[in-house]
Design a protein around this motif. Sequence first.
Motif, short mmCIF file in Angstrom:
data_model
loop_
_atom_site.label_atom_id
_atom_site.label_comp_id
_atom_site.label_asym_id
_atom_site.label_seq_id
_atom_site.Cartn_x
_atom_site.Cartn_y
_atom_site.Cartn_z
N ALA A 225 0.78 -1.27 -0.04
CA ALA A 225 0.02 0.00 -0.11
C ALA A 225 0.91 1.32 -0.18
O ALA A 225 0.45 2.17 -0.83
CB ALA A 225 -1.20 -0.01 1.36
N LEU A 226 1.66 1.25 0.70
CA LEU A 226 2.77 2.07 0.82
C LEU A 226 3.59 2.70 -0.52
O LEU A 226 3.65 3.76 -1.01
CB LEU A 226 3.99 1.96 1.79
CG LEU A 226 4.86 3.44 2.07
CD1 LEU A 226 4.22 4.50 2.53
CD2 LEU A 226 6.09 2.92 3.15
N ALA A 227 3.95 1.43 -1.02
CA ALA A 227 4.78 1.55 -2.36
C ALA A 227 3.75 2.15 -3.52
O ALA A 227 4.12 3.09 -4.46
CB ALA A 227 5.08 0.08 -3.02
N ALA A 228 2.34 1.86 -3.36
CA ALA A 228 1.53 2.35 -4.45
C ALA A 228 1.33 3.95 -4.15
O ALA A 228 0.98 4.54 -5.24
CB ALA A 228 0.15 1.82 -4.15
N LYS A 229 1.51 4.38 -2.89
CA LYS A 229 1.30 5.61 -2.95
C LYS A 229 2.65 6.73 -3.25
O LYS A 229 2.58 7.72 -3.36
CB LYS A 229 1.11 6.20 -1.27
CG LYS A 229 -0.30 5.50 -1.03
CD LYS A 229 -0.33 5.78 0.73
CE LYS A 229 -1.55 5.16 1.33
NZ LYS A 229 -1.87 5.74 2.83
N VAL A 230 3.90 5.89 -3.51
CA VAL A 230 4.94 6.57 -3.72
C VAL A 230 5.05 6.95 -5.32
O VAL A 230 5.09 5.88 -6.10
CB VAL A 230 6.08 5.93 -3.40
CG1 VAL A 230 7.45 6.55 -3.74
CG2 VAL A 230 6.04 5.54 -1.90
N SER A 231 4.83 7.80 -5.65
CA SER A 231 4.93 8.08 -7.19
C SER A 231 6.36 8.77 -7.73
O SER A 231 6.32 10.04 -7.61
CB SER A 231 3.78 9.07 -7.58
OG SER A 231 3.60 9.52 -9.01
N VAL A 232 7.19 7.89 -7.86
CA VAL A 232 8.32 8.33 -8.49
C VAL A 232 8.65 7.59 -9.60
O VAL A 232 8.44 6.29 -9.61
CB VAL A 232 9.48 8.12 -7.36
CG1 VAL A 232 9.22 9.04 -6.20
CG2 VAL A 232 9.60 6.79 -7.02
N PRO A 233 9.25 8.32 -10.56
CA PRO A 233 9.72 7.46 -11.92
C PRO A 233 10.69 6.29 -11.43
O PRO A 233 11.42 6.36 -10.86
CB PRO A 233 10.35 8.46 -12.63
CG PRO A 233 9.92 9.74 -12.16
CD PRO A 233 9.87 9.58 -10.74
N SER A 234 10.23 4.96 -11.88
CA SER A 234 10.83 3.86 -11.72
C SER A 234 10.91 2.85 -12.97
O SER A 234 10.05 2.88 -14.03
CB SER A 234 10.39 3.33 -10.57
OG SER A 234 9.03 2.65 -10.69
N VAL A 235 12.03 1.73 -12.77
CA VAL A 235 11.89 0.89 -13.79
C VAL A 235 11.83 -0.32 -13.12
O VAL A 235 12.65 -0.56 -11.82
CB VAL A 235 13.06 0.92 -14.74
CG1 VAL A 235 12.88 2.11 -15.67
CG2 VAL A 235 14.49 0.89 -13.75
N GLU A 236 11.23 -1.54 -13.38
CA GLU A 236 11.40 -2.73 -12.82
C GLU A 236 12.60 -3.69 -13.56
O GLU A 236 12.31 -3.90 -14.80
CB GLU A 236 9.98 -3.53 -12.74
CG GLU A 236 9.12 -2.73 -12.12
CD GLU A 236 9.31 -2.70 -10.63
OE1 GLU A 236 10.03 -3.64 -10.00
OE2 GLU A 236 8.98 -1.94 -9.92
N VAL A 237 13.31 -4.38 -13.07
CA VAL A 237 14.38 -5.09 -13.42
C VAL A 237 14.30 -6.70 -12.96
O VAL A 237 14.28 -6.75 -11.74
CB VAL A 237 15.77 -4.65 -13.23
CG1 VAL A 237 16.83 -5.47 -14.11
CG2 VAL A 237 15.63 -3.02 -13.78
N ARG A 238 14.27 -7.48 -13.85
CA ARG A 238 14.63 -9.06 -13.51
C ARG A 238 15.93 -9.63 -13.77
O ARG A 238 16.07 -9.33 -15.06
CB ARG A 238 13.41 -9.80 -14.28
CG ARG A 238 13.54 -11.27 -14.02
CD ARG A 238 12.15 -12.04 -14.12
NE ARG A 238 12.14 -11.74 -15.56
CZ ARG A 238 10.90 -11.33 -16.29
NH1 ARG A 238 9.71 -11.07 -15.32
NH2 ARG A 238 10.63 -11.17 -17.37
N ASP A 286 14.77 3.53 -8.93
CA ASP A 286 13.77 4.65 -9.17
C ASP A 286 14.75 6.10 -8.69
O ASP A 286 15.57 5.96 -8.53
CB ASP A 286 12.32 4.74 -8.27
CG ASP A 286 12.65 4.37 -6.72
OD1 ASP A 286 13.71 5.30 -6.20
OD2 ASP A 286 12.05 3.49 -6.20
N ASP A 287 13.90 7.32 -8.99
CA ASP A 287 14.61 8.40 -8.70
C ASP A 287 15.21 8.48 -7.13
O ASP A 287 16.12 9.62 -7.21
CB ASP A 287 13.76 9.64 -9.22
CG ASP A 287 13.64 10.00 -10.52
OD1 ASP A 287 14.78 9.23 -11.29
OD2 ASP A 287 13.10 10.86 -10.92
#
Length: 346
Positions: A225-238, A286-287
């Motif tokens: 829930a906290l992560a959903a509120k954090v609006s910062v540009p990001s990329v997901e890496v596997r 992320d930023d």
Amino acid sequence: MTAFWLIVATMLLGALACVVPPLLRVPAHERGHAVSSRHAALAGLLIALVPASALTLYMRIGDPAALAIQTAPMPSTGEHADAPASMEAAVSRLAARLRADPNDAQGWAMLARSYMVLDRPGDATQAYQRAVALNPRDAELLADYADAMASANGGDLNDATLKVIDAALALDADQPKALALAASAAFDRRDYASAIQFWERLSKVPDLAPQIAQQAQRNIDETRALAAKVSVPSVEVRVRLSPELEKRVRPTDTVFVYALADDGSRMPLAVQRLSANQLPASVRLDDSMSMTPSRRLSNFARISIEARVSAAGNARPATGDLTGSSGPVSSKEAGVIDVTIADVVR
């Protein structure tokens, strides 16, 4: 026998000191949230259950070796046996015995836990260091050592502490305290994806107390829930390791995952640090992880993601390191960016 039961009490308190602090260590940005009260509630439950369980176990199987701690009779001073001075005296006798017999790993561990009870984390860290040197393949001991290191540093889970946590998990991927500490460290650096992964692993540990599993799940839900509120540009890496290189990697080797701009600079825009035993892994960049305000992920339309395994744990690439790259990609691209570590730095 009074001194013996004093030592028993000290050991019980030591056990609690090893379990409760991670539950009560709440990051500054988490204070005031519901999770704080839940941590405290679980800690209270453990305070009630651990001494009773331990006493029952002792009455069934006993531990005569514990009497070896008492090398001299307790002085008859008229004071209560549980006075701080009496506890200090008992611990001092144990420390004196270990100076005469420094190869007693169990004794050093007992001394370390006693120091934690006495709120002497610096001394506890030194005692744990001696115990670990004698018994380096005990995952639980390593996790306790990491907790003492963090306590001695005001709760800071620094790189040295993380290496000990990684070593514990390399020996036992299900070590509960090590998983809890790793999750806390990831949460502190706002790597919510990794924190959730560690808590998920903790919740699935075999024979885990139901209360701890439930707390881990609450942490997962609240972190999401906290992560959903954090609006910062990001990329997901596997990130994964090529099968051909698996035999060249030790579980405790360090893995760096970082984003580079397409302007030729080698200064990372964002970086995450893992251990090799976590691969394959999903990482969020992320930023908030930028090294300078002028160079953030959101400042560049084209980036590349690289991952590197370093046996020495050095931030700078070295000959023999293992590496992989995504090649140029859009920083706005949806989906997950895959990186395979398949090359060797020459």
